[in-house]
Design an enzyme around this catalytic site. Structure first.
Site, PDB file in Angstrom:
ATOM      1  N   LYS A  52       0.850  -1.196   0.000  1.00 43.16           N
ATOM      2  CA  LYS A  52       0.000   0.000   0.000  1.00 43.16           C
ATOM      3  C   LYS A  52       0.885   1.245   0.000  1.00 43.16           C
ATOM      4  O   LYS A  52       1.918   1.270   0.676  1.00 43.16           O
ATOM      5  CB  LYS A  52      -0.899  -0.037   1.237  1.00 43.16           C
ATOM      6  CG  LYS A  52      -1.965   1.057   1.292  1.00 43.16           C
ATOM      7  CD  LYS A  52      -2.863   0.874   2.515  1.00 43.16           C
ATOM      8  CE  LYS A  52      -3.940   1.936   2.634  1.00 43.16           C
ATOM      9  NZ  LYS A  52      -4.805   1.742   3.814  1.00 43.16           N
ATOM     10  N   SER A 127      -9.723   1.794   2.934  1.00 42.99           N
ATOM     11  CA  SER A 127      -8.850   2.536   2.049  1.00 42.99           C
ATOM     12  C   SER A 127      -7.817   1.679   1.326  1.00 42.99           C
ATOM     13  O   SER A 127      -7.213   2.148   0.367  1.00 42.99           O
ATOM     14  CB  SER A 127      -8.110   3.625   2.843  1.00 42.99           C
ATOM     15  OG  SER A 127      -7.292   3.047   3.840  1.00 42.99           O
ATOM     16  N   SER A 151      -9.859  -0.616   7.137  1.00 40.79           N
ATOM     17  CA  SER A 151      -9.303  -0.501   5.787  1.00 40.79           C
ATOM     18  C   SER A 151      -8.606  -1.726   5.222  1.00 40.79           C
ATOM     19  O   SER A 151      -8.229  -1.715   4.049  1.00 40.79           O
ATOM     20  CB  SER A 151      -8.341   0.679   5.727  1.00 40.79           C
ATOM     21  OG  SER A 151      -9.078   1.856   5.579  1.00 40.79           O
TER      22      SER A 151
END
Ligand code: GLN
Length: 446
Positions: A52, A127, A151
């Site tokens: 990420k 997210s 997330s």
């Protein structure tokens, strides 16, 4: 081959922000040389993985999907990234996300939205939407995500993959760009539970560079996957299968509980009465911490700087106005308000007290039960664009993951069915530092 799949699929999925073919080849070559001179294979040898884009990677662009950091190349690796490299996995690129991890649909990325591989008209969740979509689309063997209020688990649920949020403090946050420091945790997103155990084995553990890192012994997660759940006591909170949860999702969870029952586990309905206050508590605390953490983005230290400011104040003002997107600004304003004198007691302090009550809800249930089970999200993935203008509805998508984050305990989302063609995730929540049980139950079910 990993890059071939990415090249074929990512034009549609948009899971990656940066690819690093050169770095991946360099790493693969170094591994080859080490092996030929008698070195051993690491635990995750040769696996192509994505990270990420809020975890720093040495020399590899790290943007947090924000215009503010569109030119930022870190000078060191986050501890979790370093551990992946030590385990011989190969980092192929950085994954799209909601800007600074604020959001639940990936539509807050300032570059491009991610699409759900099961249906390109739908969001992948957020997210860590890029991290979940990349695994679902076969664009990485596994990925790292971060979870502050859901997330990892919510996008894993929307994309039909396995996402584990470890106990707060189990995986080092060093090098993770901070959103809400008392909640942020790094964890794996994988195709199956066994892979999740392998990644945890590689990334968990004390790190002196993170002051909230826990000094605990790391058990053998891989050998905890025994398949045995006989006599396991499962609690099912009525708040997690009641009002606001899609009845079809409730049905999927109920059938999953039957599967576990068939394997010898027992379940009972319980109550986590403070659940209804969790979302409000989270948005006060997370925004407050974010407003403080994001003060470091001032146009001087990292990322972009406003062009030709007249003075220092204008430099701050314009760099921040131009660099941050609307959701990030909303959180900074909310948080600054909640922390300001005169409002601090009414909002921030009150939220801290409610957080303790929410944690006690979990303590009470865990005194009698081994795990808590419910859905990871109240609905399946929704259509791109359908909620962007409605932050409150968007915030409510996290109602089943946020309480767990506030309590700091571990939870995994495992695929447990489909509703109208879109995947459903079952959330298995465990006691603090009892990832072994969480993984064991998930593995037995899978
Ligand atoms: N969707 C939640 C939020 O917007 C959770 C985000 C996260 O866990 N990083 O804050």
């Amino acid at each position: 081959q990993a890059f071939q799949t990415i090249n074929e699929r990512d034009e549609q999925i948009q899971a990656y922000l940066t690819l690093d073919e050169e770095g991946a080849l360099r790493q693969a070559k170094a591994m080859d040389e080490r092996l030929s001179s008698g070195g051993e294979r690491g635990l995750l040898f040769g696996l192509p993985v994505g990270v990420k884009d809020n975890m720093v990677t040495e020399g590899l662009r790290t943007t947090c999907a924000s215009q503010f950091l569109r030119n930022y190349d870190p000078i060191y690796d986050a501890t979790a990234v370093e551990k992946l490299r030590t385990a011989d996995s190969v980092i192929v690129g950085k994954l799209n996300m909601d800007e600074f991890a604020m959001g639940g649909s990936n539509e807050n990325s300032s570059f491009k939205p991610v699409r759900n591989p099961w249906n390109l008209d739908y969001v992948p969740g957020g997210s860590s939407g890029g991290s979940a979509a990349a695994v679902a689309a076969g664009e990485a063997y596994f990925t790292l995500g971060s979870d502050t209020g859901g997330s990892i688990r919510q996008p894993a649920s929307y994309c039909g993959v396995v996402g584990l949020k470890p106990t707060y403090g189990l995986v080092s946050r060093y090098g993770l760009v901070a959103f809400a420091s008392s909640l942020d945790q790094i964890g794996p997103i994988t195709k199956n539970v066994e892979d999740s155990a392998y990644v945890m084995q590689a990334i968990a553990g004390y790190d002196a560079k993170d002051s909230t890192s826990a000094k605990v012994d790391i058990p053998d997660y891989i050998s905890s996957l025994t398949g045995d759940v006989k006599g396991l006591k499962i609690a099912v909170p009525s708040e997690y299968i009641g009002e606001g949860v899609d009845p079809a999702i409730k049905d999927a969870i109920m059938s999953s509980l039957q599967v576990l029952e068939g394997l010898g586990a027992e379940w009972e309905e319980v109550s986590l009465p403070y659940t209804e206050y969790a979302v409000a508590t989270y948005y006060i605390l997370a925004s407050s911490e974010a407003s403080s953490n994001l003060a470091r983005f001032d146009g001087v230290r990292y990322g972009v700087r406003a062009d030709k400011p007249a003075n220092l104040l204008e430099l701050y003002h314009r760099s921040r106005s131009e660099g941050f997107g609307p959701e990030v600004k909303r959180r900074i304003m909310l948080g600054t308000y909640a922390l300001s004198s005169g409002y601090y007691d009414a909002y921030y302090l009150k939220a801290q007290k409610v957080r303790t009550l929410i944690k006690q809800d979990f303590d009470n249930v865990f005194a009698k039960y081994d795990v808590i089970i419910g859905p990871a999200a109240p609905t399946t993935a929704f259509k791109l664009g359908s909620q962007v203008d409605d932050p409150l509805t968007m915030y409510l998508n996290d109602i089943l993951t946020i309480p767990v984050s506030l309590a700091g305990v571990p939870a995994i989302s495992v695929p447990c069915g489909f509703v109208e063609g879109m995947p459903v995730g079952m959330q298995i929540i465990g006691k603090a530092f009892d990832e072994q049980t969480v993984l064991r139950v998930a593995h037995a079910f899978e």
